[in-house]
Motif scaffolding. Structure first.
Motif, PDB file in Angstrom:
ATOM      1  N   GLN A 152      10.712  35.324  77.113  1.00 40.91           N
ATOM      2  CA  GLN A 152      10.073  34.048  77.393  1.00 40.91           C
ATOM      3  C   GLN A 152       8.573  34.211  77.571  1.00 40.91           C
ATOM      4  O   GLN A 152       8.077  35.315  77.870  1.00 40.91           O
ATOM      5  N   THR A 153       7.863  33.116  77.411  1.00 41.59           N
ATOM      6  CA  THR A 153       6.412  33.113  77.650  1.00 41.59           C
ATOM      7  C   THR A 153       6.112  33.681  79.040  1.00 41.59           C
ATOM      8  O   THR A 153       6.757  33.318  80.022  1.00 41.59           O
ATOM      9  N   GLY A 154       5.142  34.581  79.078  1.00 41.36           N
ATOM     10  CA  GLY A 154       4.777  35.224  80.333  1.00 41.36           C
ATOM     11  C   GLY A 154       5.508  36.511  80.616  1.00 41.36           C
ATOM     12  O   GLY A 154       5.169  37.239  81.559  1.00 41.36           O
ATOM     13  N   LYS A 186       2.780  35.550  74.837  1.00 39.89           N
ATOM     14  CA  LYS A 186       2.619  34.171  74.412  1.00 39.89           C
ATOM     15  C   LYS A 186       3.407  33.947  73.122  1.00 39.89           C
ATOM     16  O   LYS A 186       3.648  34.903  72.374  1.00 39.89           O
ATOM     17  N   PRO A 187       3.758  32.705  72.817  1.00 38.83           N
ATOM     18  CA  PRO A 187       4.445  32.445  71.545  1.00 38.83           C
ATOM     19  C   PRO A 187       3.645  32.924  70.335  1.00 38.83           C
ATOM     20  O   PRO A 187       4.237  33.313  69.318  1.00 38.83           O
ATOM     21  N   THR A 188       2.325  32.928  70.428  1.00 42.42           N
ATOM     22  CA  THR A 188       1.484  33.386  69.323  1.00 42.42           C
ATOM     23  C   THR A 188       1.576  34.901  69.107  1.00 42.42           C
ATOM     24  O   THR A 188       1.062  35.413  68.106  1.00 42.42           O
ATOM     25  N   ASP A 189       2.226  35.620  70.026  1.00 40.26           N
ATOM     26  CA  ASP A 189       2.449  37.059  69.840  1.00 40.26           C
ATOM     27  C   ASP A 189       3.701  37.339  69.000  1.00 40.26           C
ATOM     28  O   ASP A 189       3.975  38.494  68.670  1.00 40.26           O
ATOM     29  N   THR A 190       4.450  36.292  68.687  1.00 35.46           N
ATOM     30  CA  THR A 190       5.659  36.458  67.889  1.00 35.46           C
ATOM     31  C   THR A 190       5.317  37.018  66.512  1.00 35.46           C
ATOM     32  O   THR A 190       4.489  36.467  65.792  1.00 35.46           O
ATOM     33  N   GLN A 209       9.219  51.011  60.222  1.00 33.97           N
ATOM     34  CA  GLN A 209       9.924  49.915  59.567  1.00 33.97           C
ATOM     35  C   GLN A 209       9.689  48.581  60.266  1.00 33.97           C
ATOM     36  O   GLN A 209      10.014  47.526  59.716  1.00 33.97           O
ATOM     37  N   GLY A 210       9.164  48.617  61.464  1.00 32.67           N
ATOM     38  CA  GLY A 210       8.862  47.392  62.193  1.00 32.67           C
ATOM     39  C   GLY A 210       9.945  47.011  63.184  1.00 32.67           C
ATOM     40  O   GLY A 210      11.122  47.347  63.013  1.00 32.67           O
ATOM     41  N   THR A 211       9.540  46.304  64.226  1.00 35.80           N
ATOM     42  CA  THR A 211      10.469  45.775  65.219  1.00 35.80           C
ATOM     43  C   THR A 211      10.050  44.344  65.547  1.00 35.80           C
ATOM     44  O   THR A 211       8.859  44.053  65.713  1.00 35.80           O
ATOM     45  N   GLN A 212      11.038  43.457  65.624  1.00 34.94           N
ATOM     46  CA  GLN A 212      10.758  42.037  65.817  1.00 34.94           C
ATOM     47  C   GLN A 212      10.500  41.731  67.285  1.00 34.94           C
ATOM     48  O   GLN A 212      11.288  42.126  68.157  1.00 34.94           O
ATOM     49  N   VAL A 213       9.428  40.997  67.537  1.00 31.60           N
ATOM     50  CA  VAL A 213       9.124  40.478  68.870  1.00 31.60           C
ATOM     51  C   VAL A 213       9.070  38.958  68.759  1.00 31.60           C
ATOM     52  O   VAL A 213       8.320  38.418  67.950  1.00 31.60           O
ATOM     53  N   THR A 214       9.881  38.294  69.562  1.00 24.67           N
ATOM     54  CA  THR A 214       9.914  36.831  69.566  1.00 24.67           C
ATOM     55  C   THR A 214       9.669  36.341  70.982  1.00 24.67           C
ATOM     56  O   THR A 214      10.378  36.746  71.905  1.00 24.67           O
ATOM     57  N   VAL A 215       8.660  35.493  71.129  1.00 25.31           N
ATOM     58  CA  VAL A 215       8.320  34.944  72.436  1.00 25.31           C
ATOM     59  C   VAL A 215       8.614  33.453  72.406  1.00 25.31           C
ATOM     60  O   VAL A 215       8.028  32.710  71.623  1.00 25.31           O
ATOM     61  N   SER A 216       9.533  33.029  73.247  1.00 23.84           N
ATOM     62  CA  SER A 216       9.923  31.620  73.282  1.00 23.84           C
ATOM     63  C   SER A 216       9.062  30.851  74.275  1.00 23.84           C
ATOM     64  O   SER A 216       8.640  31.376  75.298  1.00 23.84           O
ATOM     65  N   SER A 217       8.840  29.585  73.960  1.00 24.23           N
ATOM     66  CA  SER A 217       8.012  28.735  74.828  1.00 24.23           C
ATOM     67  C   SER A 217       8.852  28.023  75.867  1.00 24.23           C
ATOM     68  O   SER A 217      10.071  28.065  75.850  1.00 24.23           O
TER      69      SER A 217
END
Length: 124
Positions: free
Chosen positions: A13-15, A87-91, A116-124
């Motif tokens: 989550q955000t923060g 922040k969501p913009t870090d997704t 290969q990369g790793t996914q980061v998802t930040v929800s608002s």
């Protein structure tokens, strides 16, 4: 030759906070300068942070300064990216990369090896 494997991505989550790790193979890890990049959908790959071979010098894109910290443990052949106040913009998909030459840290084409990369998802 260096092989890089990222881990530690996920949904937060955000923060919130995440710590990404990048484990490197090979006995010469300590001679490489390391970087983290990210790529959001529909956008170009973006420099995030870098650290020199000894860990004495670090570099950050302005948007993450004060929130992200790059570090390395040469005994463990690992580089880290501690991400706080997300922040969501870090997704994005986050990639670690290695380069052996003293070229500009922010240019992705200066890095010879990529994970290969790793996914980061930040929800608002």
């Amino acid at each position: 030759q260096v092989q890089l494997i990222e881990s530690g991505g996920g949904l937060v989550q955000t923060g919130g906070s995440l710590r990404l790790s990048c484990a490197a193979s090979g006995r010469t890890f300590s001679s490489y300068n390391m970087g983290w990049f990210r790529q959001a959908p529909g956008k170009e790959r973006e420099f995030v942070a870098a650290i020199n071979w000894s860990g004495d010098n670090t570099y950050y894109v302005d948007s993450v300064k004060g929130r992200f910290t790059i570090s390395r443990d040469n005994a463990k052949n690992t580089v880290y990216l501690q991400m706080d106040s997300l922040k969501p913009t870090d997704t994005a998909v986050y990639y670690c990369a290695a380069k052996s030459r003293s070229t500009a840290y922010i240019r992705s084409d200066n890095y010879a090896y990529w994970g290969q990369g790793t996914q980061v998802t930040v929800s608002s």
